[in-house]
Design a protein around this motif. Structure first.
Motif, PDB file in Angstrom:
ATOM      1  N   TYR A   1       0.820  -1.213   0.000  1.00 27.88           N
ATOM      2  CA  TYR A   1       0.000   0.000   0.000  1.00 27.88           C
ATOM      3  C   TYR A   1       0.855   1.264   0.000  1.00 27.88           C
ATOM      4  CZ  TYR A   1      -3.759  -3.248   1.047  1.00 27.88           C
ATOM      5  OH  TYR A   1      -4.649  -4.284   0.994  1.00 27.88           O
ATOM      6  N   GLY A   2       1.642   1.426  -1.061  1.00 29.51           N
ATOM      7  CA  GLY A   2       2.348   2.679  -1.284  1.00 29.51           C
ATOM      8  C   GLY A   2       3.789   2.725  -0.868  1.00 29.51           C
ATOM      9  N   GLY A   3       4.233   1.820  -0.004  1.00 31.72           N
ATOM     10  CA  GLY A   3       5.623   1.830   0.410  1.00 31.72           C
ATOM     11  C   GLY A   3       5.879   2.799   1.545  1.00 31.72           C
ATOM     12  N   PRO A   4       7.091   2.732   2.145  1.00 37.13           N
ATOM     13  CA  PRO A   4       7.423   3.571   3.304  1.00 37.13           C
ATOM     14  C   PRO A   4       7.292   5.067   3.046  1.00 37.13           C
ATOM     15  CG  PRO A   4       9.048   1.827   3.024  1.00 37.13           C
ATOM     16  CD  PRO A   4       8.174   1.797   1.805  1.00 37.13           C
ATOM     17  N   LYS A   5       7.600   5.512   1.812  1.00 39.12           N
ATOM     18  CA  LYS A   5       7.583   6.954   1.581  1.00 39.12           C
ATOM     19  C   LYS A   5       6.160   7.521   1.621  1.00 39.12           C
ATOM     20  CE  LYS A   5       7.847   6.594  -3.495  1.00 39.12           C
ATOM     21  NZ  LYS A   5       8.669   6.999  -4.666  1.00 39.12           N
ATOM     22  N   VAL A   6       5.172   6.723   1.237  1.00 38.10           N
ATOM     23  CA  VAL A   6       3.785   7.185   1.323  1.00 38.10           C
ATOM     24  C   VAL A   6       3.331   7.207   2.774  1.00 38.10           C
ATOM     25  CG1 VAL A   6       1.404   6.674   0.685  1.00 38.10           C
ATOM     26  CG2 VAL A   6       3.226   6.388  -1.000  1.00 38.10           C
ATOM     27  N   TRP A   7       3.703   6.162   3.540  1.00 40.18           N
ATOM     28  CA  TRP A   7       3.332   6.112   4.951  1.00 40.18           C
ATOM     29  C   TRP A   7       4.062   7.170   5.767  1.00 40.18           C
ATOM     30  CZ3 TRP A   7      -0.491   3.174   7.131  1.00 40.18           C
ATOM     31  CH2 TRP A   7      -1.071   2.196   6.308  1.00 40.18           C
ATOM     32  N   SER A   8       5.239   7.600   5.286  1.00 43.48           N
ATOM     33  CA  SER A   8       5.983   8.650   5.986  1.00 43.48           C
ATOM     34  C   SER A   8       5.212   9.959   6.022  1.00 43.48           C
ATOM     35  CB  SER A   8       7.343   8.883   5.315  1.00 43.48           C
ATOM     36  OG  SER A   8       8.157   7.743   5.398  1.00 43.48           O
ATOM     37  N   LEU A   9       4.316  10.136   5.049  1.00 42.83           N
ATOM     38  CA  LEU A   9       3.513  11.357   5.016  1.00 42.83           C
ATOM     39  C   LEU A   9       2.658  11.504   6.272  1.00 42.83           C
ATOM     40  CD1 LEU A   9       2.297  11.220   1.295  1.00 42.83           C
ATOM     41  CD2 LEU A   9       4.012  12.769   2.244  1.00 42.83           C
ATOM     42  N   LEU A  10       2.336  10.373   6.909  1.00 38.85           N
ATOM     43  CA  LEU A  10       1.499  10.422   8.111  1.00 38.85           C
ATOM     44  C   LEU A  10       2.133  11.259   9.203  1.00 38.85           C
ATOM     45  CD1 LEU A  10       0.217   6.731   8.372  1.00 38.85           C
ATOM     46  CD2 LEU A  10      -1.148   8.765   7.848  1.00 38.85           C
ATOM     47  N   PHE A  11       3.389  10.896   9.594  1.00 49.40           N
ATOM     48  CA  PHE A  11       3.996  11.599  10.732  1.00 49.40           C
ATOM     49  C   PHE A  11       4.809  12.811  10.318  1.00 49.40           C
ATOM     50  CE2 PHE A  11       7.199   8.466   9.533  1.00 49.40           C
ATOM     51  CZ  PHE A  11       8.395   9.125   9.695  1.00 49.40           C
ATOM     52  N   LEU A  12       5.095  12.966   9.011  1.00 54.46           N
ATOM     53  CA  LEU A  12       5.848  14.130   8.561  1.00 54.46           C
ATOM     54  C   LEU A  12       4.957  15.270   8.090  1.00 54.46           C
ATOM     55  CD1 LEU A  12       8.779  12.476   6.570  1.00 54.46           C
ATOM     56  CD2 LEU A  12       8.969  13.842   8.633  1.00 54.46           C
ATOM     57  N   VAL A  13       3.761  14.957   7.616  1.00 53.57           N
ATOM     58  CA  VAL A  13       2.893  15.978   7.022  1.00 53.57           C
ATOM     59  C   VAL A  13       1.569  16.112   7.778  1.00 53.57           C
ATOM     60  CG1 VAL A  13       1.694  16.720   4.931  1.00 53.57           C
ATOM     61  CG2 VAL A  13       3.927  15.600   4.752  1.00 53.57           C
ATOM     62  N   PHE A  14       0.881  14.993   7.995  1.00 52.31           N
ATOM     63  CA  PHE A  14      -0.476  15.062   8.536  1.00 52.31           C
ATOM     64  C   PHE A  14      -0.522  15.247  10.051  1.00 52.31           C
ATOM     65  CE2 PHE A  14      -1.103  12.843   4.464  1.00 52.31           C
ATOM     66  CZ  PHE A  14      -2.083  13.657   3.918  1.00 52.31           C
ATOM     67  N   VAL A  15       0.345  14.555  10.795  1.00 54.55           N
ATOM     68  CA  VAL A  15       0.317  14.681  12.259  1.00 54.55           C
ATOM     69  C   VAL A  15       0.618  16.114  12.712  1.00 54.55           C
ATOM     70  CG1 VAL A  15       1.417  13.934  14.414  1.00 54.55           C
ATOM     71  CG2 VAL A  15       0.799  12.245  12.687  1.00 54.55           C
ATOM     72  N   PRO A  16       1.662  16.797  12.164  1.00 49.78           N
ATOM     73  CA  PRO A  16       1.896  18.196  12.561  1.00 49.78           C
ATOM     74  C   PRO A  16       0.725  19.117  12.254  1.00 49.78           C
ATOM     75  CG  PRO A  16       3.850  17.314  11.496  1.00 49.78           C
ATOM     76  CD  PRO A  16       2.758  16.302  11.296  1.00 49.78           C
ATOM     77  N   MET A  17      -0.074  18.769  11.232  1.00 48.14           N
ATOM     78  CA  MET A  17      -1.245  19.588  10.921  1.00 48.14           C
ATOM     79  C   MET A  17      -2.395  19.286  11.888  1.00 48.14           C
ATOM     80  SD  MET A  17      -3.730  19.524   7.555  1.00 48.14           S
ATOM     81  CE  MET A  17      -4.334  17.900   8.022  1.00 48.14           C
ATOM     82  N   LEU A  18      -2.530  18.012  12.295  1.00 53.16           N
ATOM     83  CA  LEU A  18      -3.658  17.606  13.140  1.00 53.16           C
ATOM     84  C   LEU A  18      -3.491  18.020  14.600  1.00 53.16           C
ATOM     85  CD1 LEU A  18      -4.334  14.014  11.749  1.00 53.16           C
ATOM     86  CD2 LEU A  18      -5.722  16.059  11.387  1.00 53.16           C
ATOM     87  N   ASN A  19      -2.254  18.088  15.095  1.00 49.32           N
ATOM     88  CA  ASN A  19      -2.044  18.385  16.516  1.00 49.32           C
ATOM     89  C   ASN A  19      -2.670  19.705  16.970  1.00 49.32           C
ATOM     90  OD1 ASN A  19      -0.910  16.085  17.588  1.00 49.32           O
ATOM     91  ND2 ASN A  19       1.185  16.688  17.157  1.00 49.32           N
TER      92      ASN A  19
END
Length: 321
Positions: free
Chosen positions: A271-289
Motif C-alpha cells: 500500500y504505497g511503500g514507506p515513503k507514502v506512509w511517511s507522510l502520516l507523521f511528517l505531514v499530517f500529524v503536525p497539521m492535526l495536533n
C-alpha cells in the motif's frame, strides 16, 4: 574502498512521490503545510499571550508546536519544490543536513511528548505536590534537555552513515534523505563489519529516541490510569481523563504512524511503500495536533475567543476613529 569500475558520487537524486498529477499534489500539500504553520503559530501565540495558560502543560505544548513547525519544514518545502522541478538532485551535504535536522527534531518531539506524559502523571497522581515538583525551571530544563538530546544523538548517525563511500547508484526512492535508503547506496566494497557497526549504532539511536520515550509514556499512563480508577466519582474520572485525551491522541498518531512506517512488512510495501506512509507523521500529524489541542481543550478555546475578541475590538475601534 571502491573499485576502479565504481564511480564515487557526490550528489543524490530524490525520486519523491512519482505521479502524473504533480501540480495537483503540490496544491494539496502546500495547503496542508500552510495549515500546519498557521495552526502551530496560533497555539504559540495563544499560550504566550494568555497569562492563564502559563502553566507547565501549556509550556510543553508551545515547545511541541515550535518543534513540529520546524520538523515539517525540514522535508515538506523540498518535497514541494520537487513537484514542480524535473531536476531532483540534492547534494551530499544538503542530504546530510536534511537527515540531521530530521533526526534532531524528531528526537526532540519524542522527548517532549514523554515529558508531557510525566507532567500529566504528576498533575493527576500527585496533585498536592504538583506545583513544587513541576516548577518553571524544571519545565525549562526538560525542554532544553529534549532539544540538546536531539542535537547530540544524531551526530553519530551523520558521521557514520555519510562517512561511507557511495558509488554506482545515487537514487533515493523517497521524498527526503531517509537513513535506511541512504545506507543501501553504500559501495559494495565496504567491509561487512563496518556496515554492522553503522547499523548497530542506528539501532541504538532508534531505541533511545523512539522506544525509550514511548516506554516512559506508557509507564506514566499506567500509573495515571491506576490513579483514575481509584477515583470514586464519575465526574472526577471524566475530568482526569479529559486532561490526558489530547496528549494521548498526539502520542498515538506520532508513535503509531512512525512505527508503521519503519516496519518493513509486505502490507507497507503493497500500500504505497514507506515513503507514502511517511507522510502520516511528517505531514499530517503536525497539521492535526493544533486541531486536536484546540478542539478538545476548553482553555485553548476560551483563550482563542478572547484573542479574537480583542483583535476584532481593536480593528472596530480604529475603523470608527
Amino acid at each position: 574502498m571502491a573499485t576502479k569500475n565504481e564511480t564515487r558520487i557526490s550528489n543524490f537524486i530524490l525520486l519523491g512521490l512519482s505521479s502524473e498529477f504533480q501540480p495537483l499534489l503540490f496544491g494539496i500539500f502546500i495547503i496542508i503545510y500552510l495549515f500546519t504553520l498557521i495552526g502551530n503559530t496560533m497555539i504559540i501565540i495563544i499560550v504566550s499571550l494568555d497569562s492563564h495558560l502559563h502553566t507547565p502543560m501549556y509550556f510543553f505544548l508551545r515547545s511541541l508546536s515550535v518543534t513540529e513547525m520546524l520538523y515539517t519544514s525540514v522535508t515538506v518545502p523540498r518535497m514541494l519544490r520537487d513537484f514542480l522541478h524535473k531536476d531532483k538532485e540534492i547534494s551530499h551535504i544538503s542530504c546530510a543536513a536534511q537527515f540531521y535536522f530530521f533526526c534532531c527534531l524528531g528526537a526532540a518531539e519524542c522527548f517532549i511528548l514523554a515529558f508531557m506524559a510525566y507532567d500529566r502523571y504528576l498533575a493527576i497522581c500527585h496533585p498536592l505536590h504538583y506545583m513544587t515538583k513541576m516548577t518553571k525551571n524544571k519545565c525549562l530544563y526538560f525542554s532544553l534537555g529534549s532539544w540538546l538530546s536531539g542535537l547530540v544523538l544524531p551526530l553519530g548517525n551523520i558521521i557514520m552513515v555519510f562517512g561511507l563511500p557511495f558509488c554506482n547508484s545515487n537514487i533515493i526512492d523517497h521524498f527526503f534523505c531517509d537513513i535506511l535508503q541512504v545506507i543501501h547506496l553504500a559501495c559494495a566494497e565496504v567491509p561487512p563489519s563496518t556496515l554492522v557497526v553503522v547499523k548497530l549504532y542506528v539501532l541504538i539511536y532508534s531505541f533511545l529516541v523512539i522506544p525509550l520515550p514511548f516506554m516512559l509514556i506508557l509507564l506514566s499512563y499506567t500509573r495515571i490510569f491506576i490513579s483514575i480508577l481509584r477515583i470514586r466519582s464519575t465526574a472526577g474520572r471524566k475530568k482526569a481523563f479529559s486532561t490526558c485525551g489530547s496528549h494521548l491522541m498526539s502520542v498515538s498518531l506520532f508513535f503509531g504512524s512512525a512505527t508503521i512506517t519503519y516496519l518493513r512488512t509486505e502490507a507497507i510495501k503493497t500500500y504505497g511503500g514507506p515513503k507514502v506512509w511517511s507522510l502520516l507523521f511528517l505531514v499530517f500529524v503536525p497539521m492535526l495536533n493544533p486541531l486536536i489541542y484546540s478542539l478538545r481543550n476548553n482553555e485553548i478555546k476560551i483563550a482563542l475567543k478572547k484573542l479574537g475578541h480583542k483583535a476584532f475590538s481593536g480593528v472596530y475601534s480604529k475603523s470608527i476613529l
